[in-house]
Design a protein around this motif. Structure first.
Motif, short mmCIF file in Angstrom:
data_model
loop_
_atom_site.label_atom_id
_atom_site.label_comp_id
_atom_site.label_asym_id
_atom_site.label_seq_id
_atom_site.Cartn_x
_atom_site.Cartn_y
_atom_site.Cartn_z
N GLU B 168 -30.09 24.09 129.64
CA GLU B 168 -29.52 23.31 130.76
C GLU B 168 -29.33 21.83 130.38
OE1 GLU B 168 -28.70 24.34 133.82
OE2 GLU B 168 -29.68 26.28 134.00
N PRO B 169 -28.53 21.56 129.36
CA PRO B 169 -28.49 20.18 128.86
C PRO B 169 -27.84 19.16 129.78
CG PRO B 169 -26.89 21.52 127.71
CD PRO B 169 -27.63 22.43 128.61
N THR B 170 -26.93 19.60 130.65
CA THR B 170 -26.21 18.60 131.47
C THR B 170 -26.88 18.34 132.82
OG1 THR B 170 -24.79 20.36 132.25
CG2 THR B 170 -23.95 19.01 130.44
N LEU B 171 -27.99 19.01 133.05
CA LEU B 171 -28.72 18.84 134.32
C LEU B 171 -29.16 17.39 134.46
CD1 LEU B 171 -29.60 21.20 136.32
CD2 LEU B 171 -31.89 20.74 135.50
N GLY B 172 -28.78 16.76 135.55
CA GLY B 172 -29.21 15.38 135.80
C GLY B 172 -28.31 14.31 135.20
N PHE B 173 -27.22 14.73 134.55
CA PHE B 173 -26.29 13.75 133.98
C PHE B 173 -25.25 13.31 135.01
CE2 PHE B 173 -26.79 15.08 129.30
CZ PHE B 173 -27.46 13.92 129.00
N ASP B 174 -24.88 12.05 134.99
CA ASP B 174 -23.76 11.61 135.82
C ASP B 174 -22.47 12.02 135.09
OD1 ASP B 174 -22.80 9.44 134.02
OD2 ASP B 174 -24.77 8.61 134.45
N PRO B 175 -21.31 12.02 135.78
CA PRO B 175 -20.06 12.51 135.16
C PRO B 175 -19.72 11.81 133.84
CG PRO B 175 -19.73 12.09 137.49
CD PRO B 175 -21.09 11.59 137.16
N TRP B 176 -20.01 10.50 133.75
CA TRP B 176 -19.65 9.75 132.53
C TRP B 176 -20.56 10.15 131.37
CZ3 TRP B 176 -20.34 7.52 137.36
CH2 TRP B 176 -19.17 7.13 137.99
N SER B 177 -21.86 10.25 131.69
CA SER B 177 -22.81 10.65 130.65
C SER B 177 -22.53 12.08 130.21
CB SER B 177 -24.25 10.58 131.19
OG SER B 177 -24.53 9.31 131.66
N LYS B 178 -22.13 12.91 131.17
CA LYS B 178 -21.85 14.31 130.84
C LYS B 178 -20.68 14.41 129.85
CE LYS B 178 -21.64 17.46 134.24
NZ LYS B 178 -20.92 18.27 135.25
N LYS B 179 -19.65 13.61 130.14
CA LYS B 179 -18.45 13.62 129.28
C LYS B 179 -18.86 13.20 127.86
CE LYS B 179 -13.78 11.69 129.11
NZ LYS B 179 -13.85 10.82 127.95
N GLU B 180 -19.64 12.12 127.80
CA GLU B 180 -20.09 11.59 126.51
C GLU B 180 -20.96 12.64 125.80
OE1 GLU B 180 -22.60 7.75 124.82
OE2 GLU B 180 -22.66 8.22 126.94
N PHE B 181 -21.83 13.30 126.58
CA PHE B 181 -22.73 14.29 126.01
C PHE B 181 -21.95 15.48 125.44
CE2 PHE B 181 -24.87 18.34 126.74
CZ PHE B 181 -25.92 18.21 125.85
N LEU B 182 -20.93 15.93 126.19
CA LEU B 182 -20.15 17.08 125.73
C LEU B 182 -19.37 16.75 124.45
CD1 LEU B 182 -18.99 18.50 129.17
CD2 LEU B 182 -20.62 19.55 127.58
N GLU B 183 -18.97 15.50 124.34
CA GLU B 183 -18.30 15.05 123.09
C GLU B 183 -19.29 15.12 121.92
OE1 GLU B 183 -15.22 11.98 125.30
OE2 GLU B 183 -16.78 11.16 124.00
N ILE B 184 -20.53 14.72 122.21
CA ILE B 184 -21.57 14.76 121.17
C ILE B 184 -21.81 16.22 120.74
CG2 ILE B 184 -24.05 14.43 120.76
CD1 ILE B 184 -23.81 11.94 122.65
N ILE B 185 -21.85 17.10 121.73
CA ILE B 185 -22.08 18.52 121.43
C ILE B 185 -20.96 19.06 120.54
CG2 ILE B 185 -22.13 20.85 122.50
CD1 ILE B 185 -24.78 19.28 122.67
N ASP B 186 -19.71 18.67 120.86
CA ASP B 186 -18.57 19.10 120.03
C ASP B 186 -18.74 18.62 118.59
OD1 ASP B 186 -17.33 20.40 122.08
OD2 ASP B 186 -16.08 18.71 122.67
#
Lengths: 254, 240
Positions: B168-186
């Protein structure tokens, strides 16, 4: 700025210095020696860059124990008492002996706390202990104990926030319900910290923890070794001088 | 004629059964292969066995029945899996042990027996990857949730796992952090296979396999989010 690094006292030297000083404190028998010890403790406080207020605050939980020991000492002695140092003895009145015990115990606690207050992180002390060949079992116990205390603190804060956020403020200590709630909170904190410990154990194993905490080796600095030597020599001199003086005045016998 | 290269099978779970209480199976006959370059999203309702499954991938749990293969060899010791499969916990506070950020990131590489220079390189690299270099000396407890999450990911990333599992990596992320996080995952997926358990549909845009778990069993596998949405939401789960 290499000089700054040279002036830094490493954690290993600090620990050894404090061990030497603690042995000295245990060995002293007179108020005079205690005075010298206190003065040197102030020197260590300055050299280690420890904050006196923090040391005092950290020592407060032990004060009731020290005071109780003092009361017991005073209560238990009806006549002038005798302390021994090897074959030597010093006569004390009941009040004098109580005072000596209490002051020395306080200085012992303050000295032990110097190391904690003079380092930024408790882990640094643990690493230094590891480098001083303290067994892994003790290192692990210390680390987990520290982490568990941290968890207890965090969980405690969370519970208090949860309480206040729903408008429940502390009522009078006279009310039994306050104690009931406090008991419930304490129990919950321990249960929650215990669950956290389970997760943490999993997290440690998942990062290949095998019972040994590996870390960057700590090294002795020249300033640290110098302080250690000075402390050792100071302690030996005070002990020897006092012994000679007490013999001269006939205060010691044996 | 198009020539397709067969992707290497890194991890293979074969007929895995697991129960926390005797007889009450949480995982029932699970078989799953993780290939090089995989980005797998594991979805399913709460209590369906997602977290239990990923704990098997990392070696935290051992199956009651069934076998696990790593690079074609059967895994006998759980530690063999821990070395190659990194697990990022759902709650970063459960994962992080050391109060100073860089100390905690260095924990995994040190346990791998690496030399201090290599540990330092990996810590630096992981922090740069997640853009948290400025947090190196900070206390973990003073960080925001998003920062804590990044530290917990960096702690696993520094171990350079072949497979990175995220609960559950995106739990608790705001939309901006989530976008940044998903880019990191890619970005991370270029070097490690990724397995993500999630309830977040946005995450499914970034995976190439979606596995649906229900009641401890793999119900179905989808190739992309579109197929998943069509089958699950338009036709309903029970009609399949």
């Amino acid at each position: 700025m290499e000089n700054v690094v040279l002036l830094k006292i490493d954690t290993k030297s600090k620990i050894l210095t404090i061990i030497v000083f603690l042995f000295f404190l245990i060995s002293i028998i007179s108020i005079e020696q205690l005075l010298f010890a206190f003065l040197y403790w102030v020197v260590l406080l300055v050299v280690f860059k420890a904050r006196i207020r923090q040391v005092f605050l950290k020592a407060t939980p032990v004060f009731p124990l020290i005071i109780s020991l003092g009361i017991l000492t005073w209560w238990g002695k009806t006549e002038g008492s005798i302390m021994t140092f090897g074959d030597a003895t010093v006569n004390y009145s009941r009040t004098g002996l109580t005072l000596f015990f209490v002051l020395r115990s306080m200085l012992l606690v303050f000295t032990a706390l110097l190391i904690i207050e003079s380092e930024e992180s408790f882990f640094k002390i643990i690493y230094a202990l590891d480098d001083l060949y303290v067994p892994d079992l003790i290192i692990n116990v210390l680390l987990f104990m520290y982490r568990t205390f941290l968890d207890l603190k965090i969980e405690g804060e969370k519970m208090l926030n949860a309480r206040y956020s729903r408008g429940s403020y502390k009522s009078s200590w006279a009310k039994i319900s306050e104690y009931k709630l406090l008991g419930y909170m304490l129990g919950s904190i321990f249960v929650r910290a215990s669950y956290k410990s389970h997760s943490r154990k999993d997290a440690l194993i998942s990062r290949m923890y095998d019972g040994i905490f590996r870390h960057e080796k700590t090294h002795f600095t020249s300033t640290g070794v110098f302080i250690l030597w000075v402390t050792t020599i100071f302690c030996l001199i005070i002990l020897l001088i006092s012994k000679v003086r007490f013999f001269d005045y006939g205060m010691l016998s044996g | 004629m198009a020539i397709t290269m067969a992707r290497t099978n890194i991890l293979k779970l074969e007929n895995i059964w697991f129960a926390y209480e005797k007889g009450k199976y949480v995982l029932k006959d699970i078989s799953l292969s993780i290939l090089k370059g995989d980005k797998i999203g594991i979805v399913g309702p709460n209590g369906s066995g997602k977290t239990t499954l990923i704990k098997h991938l990392n070696g935290l749990l051992s199956p009651e029945k069934g076998r696990i293969f790593y690079n074609g060899y059967e895994v006998k010791k759980r530690r063999e899996l821990t070395r190659h499969v990194g697990l990022v916990f759902q709650n970063p506070e459960d994962q992080v042990f050391f109060p100073i950020v860089e100390e905690d990131i260095a924990f995994g590489p040190r346990n791998q027996g690496l030399k201090e220079e290599e540990v330092f390189t990996r810590v630096k690299e992981a922090m740069e990857y997640l853009k948290i270099t400025h947090l190196a000396k900070r206390s973990f407890f003073s960080l925001s949730f998003g920062e804590k999450k990044k530290v917990s990911i960096a702690g696993v990333l520094a171990m350079r796992p072949e497979i990175m599992v995220l609960d559950e990596p995106t739990l608790g992320f705001d939309p901006w952090s989530k976008k940044e996080f998903l880019e990191i995952i890619d970005e991370v997926s270029k070097r490690s296979a990724i397995v993500i358990t999630t309830h977040d549909l946005e995450v499914l845009d970034h995976v190439n396999r979606i596995i649906m778990i229900m009641d401890g069993q793999i119900k179905e596998e989808f190739v992309d989010k579109k197929e998943f949405m069509t089958k699950v939401f338009e036709h309903g789960l029970n009609e399949k």
